[in-house]
Enzyme design. Structure first.
Site, PDB file in Angstrom:
ATOM      1  N   PRO A  38     -14.489 -30.676  -2.463  1.00  0.00           N
ATOM      2  CA  PRO A  38     -15.286 -29.468  -2.216  1.00  0.00           C
ATOM      3  C   PRO A  38     -15.602 -28.739  -3.517  1.00  0.00           C
ATOM      4  O   PRO A  38     -14.819 -28.812  -4.473  1.00  0.00           O
ATOM      5  CB  PRO A  38     -14.372 -28.612  -1.336  1.00  0.00           C
ATOM      6  CG  PRO A  38     -13.362 -29.546  -0.767  1.00  0.00           C
ATOM      7  CD  PRO A  38     -13.177 -30.633  -1.794  1.00  0.00           C
ATOM      8  N   ASP A  39     -16.749 -28.047  -3.544  1.00  0.00           N
ATOM      9  CA  ASP A  39     -17.070 -27.266  -4.749  1.00  0.00           C
ATOM     10  C   ASP A  39     -16.278 -25.953  -4.724  1.00  0.00           C
ATOM     11  O   ASP A  39     -15.329 -25.805  -3.936  1.00  0.00           O
ATOM     12  CB  ASP A  39     -18.590 -27.085  -4.911  1.00  0.00           C
ATOM     13  CG  ASP A  39     -19.195 -26.163  -3.864  1.00  0.00           C
ATOM     14  OD1 ASP A  39     -18.451 -25.571  -3.051  1.00  0.00           O
ATOM     15  OD2 ASP A  39     -20.432 -26.028  -3.847  1.00  0.00           O
ATOM     16  N   PHE A  40     -16.628 -25.034  -5.578  1.00  0.00           N
ATOM     17  CA  PHE A  40     -15.877 -23.780  -5.682  1.00  0.00           C
ATOM     18  C   PHE A  40     -16.514 -22.645  -4.885  1.00  0.00           C
ATOM     19  O   PHE A  40     -15.845 -21.937  -4.142  1.00  0.00           O
ATOM     20  CB  PHE A  40     -15.774 -23.354  -7.161  1.00  0.00           C
ATOM     21  CG  PHE A  40     -15.056 -24.374  -7.994  1.00  0.00           C
ATOM     22  CD1 PHE A  40     -13.671 -24.353  -8.088  1.00  0.00           C
ATOM     23  CD2 PHE A  40     -15.758 -25.383  -8.644  1.00  0.00           C
ATOM     24  CE1 PHE A  40     -13.004 -25.322  -8.827  1.00  0.00           C
ATOM     25  CE2 PHE A  40     -15.090 -26.350  -9.386  1.00  0.00           C
ATOM     26  CZ  PHE A  40     -13.717 -26.319  -9.482  1.00  0.00           C
ATOM     27  N   ARG A  41     -17.824 -22.480  -5.049  1.00  0.00           N
ATOM     28  CA  ARG A  41     -18.472 -21.243  -4.601  1.00  0.00           C
ATOM     29  C   ARG A  41     -19.365 -21.371  -3.378  1.00  0.00           C
ATOM     30  O   ARG A  41     -19.941 -20.364  -2.956  1.00  0.00           O
ATOM     31  CB  ARG A  41     -19.261 -20.622  -5.768  1.00  0.00           C
ATOM     32  CG  ARG A  41     -18.358 -20.158  -6.880  1.00  0.00           C
ATOM     33  CD  ARG A  41     -19.074 -19.575  -8.073  1.00  0.00           C
ATOM     34  NE  ARG A  41     -18.086 -19.221  -9.097  1.00  0.00           N
ATOM     35  CZ  ARG A  41     -17.532 -20.096  -9.936  1.00  0.00           C
ATOM     36  NH1 ARG A  41     -17.906 -21.365  -9.906  1.00  0.00           N
ATOM     37  NH2 ARG A  41     -16.620 -19.696 -10.801  1.00  0.00           N
ATOM     38  N   ASN A 112     -17.112 -30.913 -14.583  1.00  0.00           N
ATOM     39  CA  ASN A 112     -16.178 -31.496 -13.616  1.00  0.00           C
ATOM     40  C   ASN A 112     -14.999 -32.167 -14.315  1.00  0.00           C
ATOM     41  O   ASN A 112     -15.131 -32.688 -15.420  1.00  0.00           O
ATOM     42  CB  ASN A 112     -16.898 -32.499 -12.727  1.00  0.00           C
ATOM     43  CG  ASN A 112     -18.008 -31.846 -11.917  1.00  0.00           C
ATOM     44  OD1 ASN A 112     -18.031 -30.620 -11.800  1.00  0.00           O
ATOM     45  ND2 ASN A 112     -18.911 -32.647 -11.381  1.00  0.00           N
ATOM     46  N   ASP A 114     -13.083 -34.414 -12.445  1.00  0.00           N
ATOM     47  CA  ASP A 114     -12.688 -35.512 -11.563  1.00  0.00           C
ATOM     48  C   ASP A 114     -12.775 -36.882 -12.222  1.00  0.00           C
ATOM     49  O   ASP A 114     -12.322 -37.880 -11.669  1.00  0.00           O
ATOM     50  CB  ASP A 114     -13.507 -35.473 -10.259  1.00  0.00           C
ATOM     51  CG  ASP A 114     -15.019 -35.431 -10.512  1.00  0.00           C
ATOM     52  OD1 ASP A 114     -15.510 -36.178 -11.386  1.00  0.00           O
ATOM     53  OD2 ASP A 114     -15.708 -34.644  -9.821  1.00  0.00           O
ATOM     54  N   HIS A 131     -14.771 -28.910 -19.361  1.00  0.00           N
ATOM     55  CA  HIS A 131     -13.620 -28.217 -18.780  1.00  0.00           C
ATOM     56  C   HIS A 131     -12.355 -29.080 -18.789  1.00  0.00           C
ATOM     57  O   HIS A 131     -11.438 -28.847 -18.006  1.00  0.00           O
ATOM     58  CB  HIS A 131     -13.957 -27.708 -17.373  1.00  0.00           C
ATOM     59  CG  HIS A 131     -14.961 -26.577 -17.387  1.00  0.00           C
ATOM     60  ND1 HIS A 131     -15.531 -26.061 -16.251  1.00  0.00           N
ATOM     61  CD2 HIS A 131     -15.482 -25.860 -18.411  1.00  0.00           C
ATOM     62  CE1 HIS A 131     -16.383 -25.076 -16.586  1.00  0.00           C
ATOM     63  NE2 HIS A 131     -16.381 -24.951 -17.885  1.00  0.00           N
TER      64      HIS A 131
HETATM   65  P1  OAD Z   1     -19.841 -24.029  -8.000  1.00  0.00           P
HETATM   66  O1  OAD Z   1     -19.031 -24.226  -6.762  1.00  0.00           O
HETATM   67  O2  OAD Z   1     -19.877 -22.692  -8.603  1.00  0.00           O
HETATM   68  O3  OAD Z   1     -21.365 -24.435  -7.720  1.00  0.00           O
HETATM   69  C1  OAD Z   1     -21.675 -25.662  -7.108  1.00  0.00           C
HETATM   70  C2  OAD Z   1     -23.181 -25.685  -6.885  1.00  0.00           C
HETATM   71  O4  OAD Z   1     -23.536 -26.953  -6.368  1.00  0.00           O
HETATM   72  C3  OAD Z   1     -23.689 -24.637  -5.901  1.00  0.00           C
HETATM   73  O5  OAD Z   1     -24.875 -24.080  -6.383  1.00  0.00           O
HETATM   74  C4  OAD Z   1     -23.925 -25.439  -4.621  1.00  0.00           C
HETATM   75  O6  OAD Z   1     -24.968 -24.908  -3.830  1.00  0.00           O
HETATM   76  C5  OAD Z   1     -24.301 -26.774  -5.187  1.00  0.00           C
HETATM   77  N1  OAD Z   1     -23.982 -27.923  -4.334  1.00  0.00           N
HETATM   78  C6  OAD Z   1     -22.888 -28.161  -3.588  1.00  0.00           C
HETATM   79  N2  OAD Z   1     -22.950 -29.356  -2.989  1.00  0.00           N
HETATM   80  C7  OAD Z   1     -24.129 -29.902  -3.360  1.00  0.00           C
HETATM   81  C8  OAD Z   1     -24.795 -31.133  -3.085  1.00  0.00           C
HETATM   82  N3  OAD Z   1     -24.249 -32.070  -2.294  1.00  0.00           N
HETATM   83  N4  OAD Z   1     -25.998 -31.328  -3.637  1.00  0.00           N
HETATM   84  C9  OAD Z   1     -26.583 -30.399  -4.447  1.00  0.00           C
HETATM   85  N5  OAD Z   1     -26.002 -29.229  -4.741  1.00  0.00           N
HETATM   86  C10 OAD Z   1     -24.785 -28.995  -4.227  1.00  0.00           C
HETATM   87  O7  OAD Z   1     -19.353 -25.152  -9.053  1.00  0.00           O
HETATM   88  P2  OAD Z   1     -19.641 -25.212 -10.625  1.00  0.00           P
HETATM   89  O8  OAD Z   1     -20.951 -24.628 -10.953  1.00  0.00           O
HETATM   90  O9  OAD Z   1     -19.332 -26.591 -11.066  1.00  0.00           O
HETATM   91  O10 OAD Z   1     -14.180 -23.964 -13.686  1.00  0.00           O
HETATM   92  O11 OAD Z   1     -18.494 -24.241 -11.148  1.00  0.00           O
HETATM   93  C11 OAD Z   1     -18.315 -24.043 -12.509  1.00  0.00           C
HETATM   94  C12 OAD Z   1     -16.874 -23.816 -12.823  1.00  0.00           C
HETATM   95  O12 OAD Z   1     -16.314 -22.782 -11.998  1.00  0.00           O
HETATM   96  C13 OAD Z   1     -15.972 -24.991 -12.510  1.00  0.00           C
HETATM   97  O13 OAD Z   1     -15.981 -25.978 -13.521  1.00  0.00           O
HETATM   98  C14 OAD Z   1     -14.625 -24.369 -12.377  1.00  0.00           C
HETATM   99  C15 OAD Z   1     -15.025 -23.221 -11.495  1.00  0.00           C
HETATM  100  O14 OAD Z   1     -14.157 -22.171 -11.440  1.00  0.00           O
HETATM  101  C16 OAD Z   1     -12.918 -23.538 -13.903  1.00  0.00           C
HETATM  102  O15 OAD Z   1     -12.108 -23.467 -13.029  1.00  0.00           O
HETATM  103  C17 OAD Z   1     -12.627 -23.130 -15.315  1.00  0.00           C
END
Ligand code: OAD
Length: 272
Positions: A38-41, A112, A114, A131
């Site tokens: 899962p992503d973060f936000r 990422n 991973d 990162h």
């Molecule tokens: P975020 O969770 O902030 O953003 C992920 C983005 O990807 C969002 O805009 C989603 O809408 C989009 N998304 C999710 N699934 C998708 C899919 N299948 N296809 C296209 N888009 C999709 O994650 P990051 O931007 O990577 O750092 O977050 C940046 C940093 O914040 C991370 O490296 C981590 C986090 O806290 C640290 O912990 C230092």
């Protein structure tokens, strides 16, 4: 389905006719969600919406070095789920590997940790893991290294590993970059490669975390910037040369591969 504003066709044409040959890429958690991380936000599905039981002062505290230094337990409560165990790279990773194979990948900045870039076959000299990674770990306090096998066990059991120097007692932290820590020293030096690109491709990131979030702005004026993401992010849309493909990035890269005539090659590379 993938909605397209701007002109993805002309980007594809310019790749085919050689006008675009140095593609700089920035990726984030969204390119790995379909691999099972899962992503973060993202609302509901993202990690930060699931942390209420851990009673953090704010969600990002789980990755903040000052919080970790006194409360490492929440991080180890979620570490196992974030730690890549035999995951398969997504077709978005495969698309980047294909760009590299065709000599078109100038450089990839990934947020990422991973490791799926390497698993997908993207040459490691073309990648900056901005990162950090899970490959090594040390005591956050005295910096003493910690063995991989003990770390694996701690992550698996959800237990905090502590420094082997009894008089230290600091928690062990993987060499991933936490908030409040510096990025790898190569970051500053590599930042300038963005200005060498003739296409800036941004995939799967909300562009909410600096300094990676500032990279797309370093693309030269007039250079096309392509966002393949579920939602608009950063300042995309502010330049007339911006193109946004909003939707799942796996759909976006398939669409782009179709336009490039690379679809079969992409699917084959991904399956191998
Ligand atoms: P975020 O969770 O902030 O953003 C992920 C983005 O990807 C969002 O805009 C989603 O809408 C989009 N998304 C999710 N699934 C998708 C899919 N299948 N296809 C296209 N888009 C999709 O994650 P990051 O931007 O990577 O750092 O977050 C940046 C940093 O914040 C991370 O490296 C981590 C986090 O806290 C640290 O912990 C230092």
């Amino acid at each position: 389905s993938t909605s397209t504003q701007g002109d993805i066709e002309s980007i594809a044409d310019n790749i085919k006719n050689g006008h675009i040959s140095r593609i700089v890429v920035l990726t984030g958690a969204g390119i790995s969600t379909s691999a099972g991380i899962p992503d973060f936000r993202s609302p509901t599905t993202g990690l930060y919406d699931k942390l209420a039981p851990l009673k953090l002062p704010y969600p990002e505290a789980i990755f903040h070095i000052s919080y970790f230094s006194h409360s490492p337990e929440p991080f180890y409560a979620i570490a196992r789920a974030r730690h890549p165990g035999n995951l398969k790279p997504t077709i978005s990773h495969a698309f980047l590997a294909l760009l590299a194979k065709k000599g078109l990948l100038h450089y990839l900045f990934t947020q990422n940790i991973d490791g799926l870039e390497e698993d997908a076959g993207i040459p490691t000299d073309k990648v900056l893991w901005a990162h950090g990674n899970w490959k090594s770990q040390h005591c956050w306090k005295c910096k003493t290294e910690y063995p991989d096998d003990l770390m694996k066990r701690a992550i698996h059991n959800g237990e905090v590993p502590y420094c082997l120097k009894a008089e230290c007692g600091g928690a062990i932290k993987p060499n991933v970059v936490f908030f409040g820590q510096s990025l790898p020293k190569e970051f500053d030096e590599k930042e300038k490669v963005v200005g060498q690109g003739d296409l800036m491709l941004v995939m799967g990131t909300s562009l909410k975390v600096a300094p990676c979030s500032t990279l797309p702005r370093l693309a030269n004026k007039g250079v096309p910037r392509l966002l393949i993401n579920m939602e608009k992010a950063g300042d995309f849309g502010n330049r007339k040369e911006d193109v946004c493909m909003l939707g799942p990035c796996d759909d976006g890269v398939r669409r782009l591969a179709d336009l490039l005539g690379w679809r079969d090659e992409l699917e084959t590379l991904w399956k191998d």
